[in-house]
Design an enzyme around this catalytic site. Structure first.
Site, mmCIF file in Angstrom:
data_model
loop_
_atom_site.group_PDB
_atom_site.id
_atom_site.type_symbol
_atom_site.label_atom_id
_atom_site.label_comp_id
_atom_site.label_asym_id
_atom_site.label_seq_id
_atom_site.Cartn_x
_atom_site.Cartn_y
_atom_site.Cartn_z
ATOM 1 N N LYS A 10 31.056 -9.698 80.264
ATOM 2 C CA LYS A 10 30.873 -8.242 80.347
ATOM 3 C C LYS A 10 30.602 -7.787 81.777
ATOM 4 O O LYS A 10 30.839 -6.627 82.109
ATOM 5 C CB LYS A 10 29.776 -7.802 79.397
ATOM 6 C CG LYS A 10 30.204 -7.993 77.943
ATOM 7 C CD LYS A 10 29.343 -7.262 76.941
ATOM 8 C CE LYS A 10 29.975 -7.294 75.564
ATOM 9 N NZ LYS A 10 30.058 -8.665 74.997
HETATM 10 C C1 LIG Z 1 31.055 -9.016 73.991
HETATM 11 C C2 LIG Z 1 31.358 -10.469 73.877
HETATM 12 C C3 LIG Z 1 32.482 -10.952 73.174
HETATM 13 C C4 LIG Z 1 33.416 -10.025 72.398
HETATM 14 O O1 LIG Z 1 34.252 -9.262 73.223
HETATM 15 P P1 LIG Z 1 34.972 -7.937 72.675
HETATM 16 O O2 LIG Z 1 35.577 -7.306 73.866
HETATM 17 O O3 LIG Z 1 33.893 -7.108 72.055
HETATM 18 O O4 LIG Z 1 35.989 -8.369 71.660
HETATM 19 C C5 LIG Z 1 32.725 -12.318 73.180
HETATM 20 N N1 LIG Z 1 31.885 -13.188 73.801
HETATM 21 C C6 LIG Z 1 30.802 -12.763 74.483
HETATM 22 C C7 LIG Z 1 29.913 -13.763 75.132
HETATM 23 C C8 LIG Z 1 30.498 -11.399 74.562
HETATM 24 O O5 LIG Z 1 29.403 -10.987 75.236
#
Ligand SMILES: *Cc1c(COP(=O)(O)O)cnc(C)c1O
Length: 458
Positions: free
Chosen positions: A109
């Site tokens: 993120k």
């Molecule tokens: C948010 C997240 C995901 C999922 O990603 P999306 O874009 O919501 O599909 C997968 N792995 C981790 C570690 C995350 O923080």
């Protein structure tokens, strides 16, 4: 490039307006009017650094930031990563892992939120009133949002999390931040309570404009755009194969939607492998045509524990294309009844998507078998993508599995599965013993509003 809402109630937005709006005011999602095709220029990007590549990929989508400013926003966003390549590709076995966890909070993120933070600062640079960003987190998004917005001029950030219900590492990542524009709010309640408070506050339009409220959730277009870039980087790091495939551990459909955009731009991704944990609403949809809500289950890959994928409407918008009535019927049926269906005889997704889901036991076994065979330690989210990727892959072309978090964020699970491994990371170690700061408030919207008002007035 102009932006519009999937629901048709908002049109003609510029990039900065689209980013400021977050979720469209008509309840839809904001999408670009069209997805530009890169074509023969693609090869010219092969030698670019990550920030220079990001500039080229983003430019067709951004009309209202000058080239010089966009370049400096991008450079600043990715200078906070510990790897110069930002998203290095590592060969693990007969597949590759793209490590997206070298940012400040060790989760993918950061790739989007470092960028979003700088875009917000740019948009608000000359405004009289500060932007007050409010968010709710069950753990991961909060720390990445804080890392993206801390210390930004003319922006305050309020992050709500459920008191006592985030992991101790997640809480420390949030509450050890000392910048005065960041407020951690520990709500006496669950994550659902935090989300309900968030929705109530955003529905109060008078309060929203009084406080100039903004949001950082995963439907923000700037987040999707930033994520598109690393799929191009994967292609160049692979040496420009004719085709490749990606496996994406999926929750809210943000990351894999970015892969879809990259594919539409002309990147030769043969298939998108969508991997879910036991919260498999998306996998079930692609298998059966039925999109139906069920309760959320807690799994060992918590960042993917979702009931409804908030970005999915963007894909549906492009998927239905000119068939507006069908799109509207589908969205409305889902909103009113919690389920919607399409006939798979008429629509074929399987040229673009392969899907699968993994149980907690499969995830743990996969972490163990990867480690035993190669010494590589995958975090549980990454392991979902590898598990499903290996099962669904086309063995003729390279497979890239996205690594979305560093395993050091999940020490108790990893040491249970791999008792002899060591997964310390200096970023996590450095949090130990630091002073923490949070404001505890009840599950009460007036208390929350009073707190935000009094902070802003100071
Ligand atoms: C948010 C997240 C995901 C999922 O990603 P999306 O874009 O919501 O599909 C997968 N792995 C981790 C570690 C995350 O923080």
């Amino acid at each position: 490039m102009k932006y519009l809402s999937t629901r048709g109630g908002v049109t003609d937005l510029s990039f900065c307006q689209a980013v400021s709006m977050g979720l469209s005011s008509d309840g839809g999602l904001i999408v670009p009017e069209y997805i530009p095709h890169i074509g023969v220029k693609l090869k010219d990007f092969s030698k670019l650094s990550y920030p220079a590549l990001a500039f080229e990929i983003m430019t067709p989508f951004v009309d209202d930031i000058s080239s010089g400013d966009l370049r400096s926003i991008i450079n600043k966003s990715y200078s906070s990563f510990s790897e110069k390549q930002v998203a290095p590709l590592v060969q693990v076995a007969d597949y590759y892992v793209m490590e997206l966890f070298h940012g400040p909070t060790l989760a993918f993120k950061d790739v989007a939120l470092q960028f979003l933070g700088n875009i917000f600062e740019y948009i608000n640079r000359d405004k009289d009133q500060a932007l007050n960003v409010l968010g709710a987190t069950s753990g991961d998004t909060g720390s990445a949002a804080i890392a993206g917005l801390k210390g930004k001029k003319n922006i305050n950030l309020f992050i709500m999390f459920p008191e006592g219900r985030t992991s101790s590492i997640q809480e420390r990542q949030m509450t050890t931040v000392t910048e005065s524009n960041v407020q951690n709010i520990a709500i006496e309640g669950t994550f659902d309570d935090c989300q309900a408070l968030l929705k109530t506050v955003f529905r109060d339009l008078a309060f929203k404009s009084e406080l100039n409220l903004g949001a950082v959730n995963s439907v923000n277009w700037a987040r999707v755009l930033a994520q598109t870039v690393y799929y191009f980087s994967a292609y160049f790091q692979l040496g420009m194969p004719s085709y490749f495939q990606v496996s994406v551990p999926t929750g809210n459909f943000g990351n894999i939607f970015a892969a879809f955009v990259a594919r539409q731009m002309g990147l030769p991704i043969e298939r998108l492998i969508l991997a879910t944990n036991q919260n498999d609403i998306l996998h079930r949809f692609f298998e059966t045509g039925l999109y139906k809500k069920t309760g959320v289950r807690s799994t060992n890959s918590p960042a993917m524990d979702i009931q409804v994928a908030s970005n999915f409407e963007r894909y549906l918008y492009y998927f239905f294309g000119q068939e507006r009535e069908k799109f509207e019927k589908f969205v409305e049926s889902f909103e009113t009844t919690g389920s919607a269906e399409i006939n798979l005889d008429t629509y074929n997704f399987h040229e673009v998507f392969s899907t699968g889901s993994a149980s907690d036991a499969q995830i743990s076994d996969r972490i163990r078998s990867i480690y035993n065979a190669t010494g590589y330690i995958a975090d549980p989210h990454t392991a979902v993508g590898i598990e499903v990727g290996i099962k669904k892959m086309n063995t003729e072309i390279p497979l890239v599995c996205l690594a979305t978090a560093h395993p050091a964020k999940f020490p108790s699970l990893i040491s249970e599965i791999l008792p002899n491994s060591s997964i310390e990371h200096p970023t996590i170690e450095a949090l130990k013993g630091l002073p923490t700061r949070k404001k505890k408030i009840g599950n009460n919207v007036d208390e929350l509003k009073d707190f935000i008002r009094s902070f802003v007035a100071d």
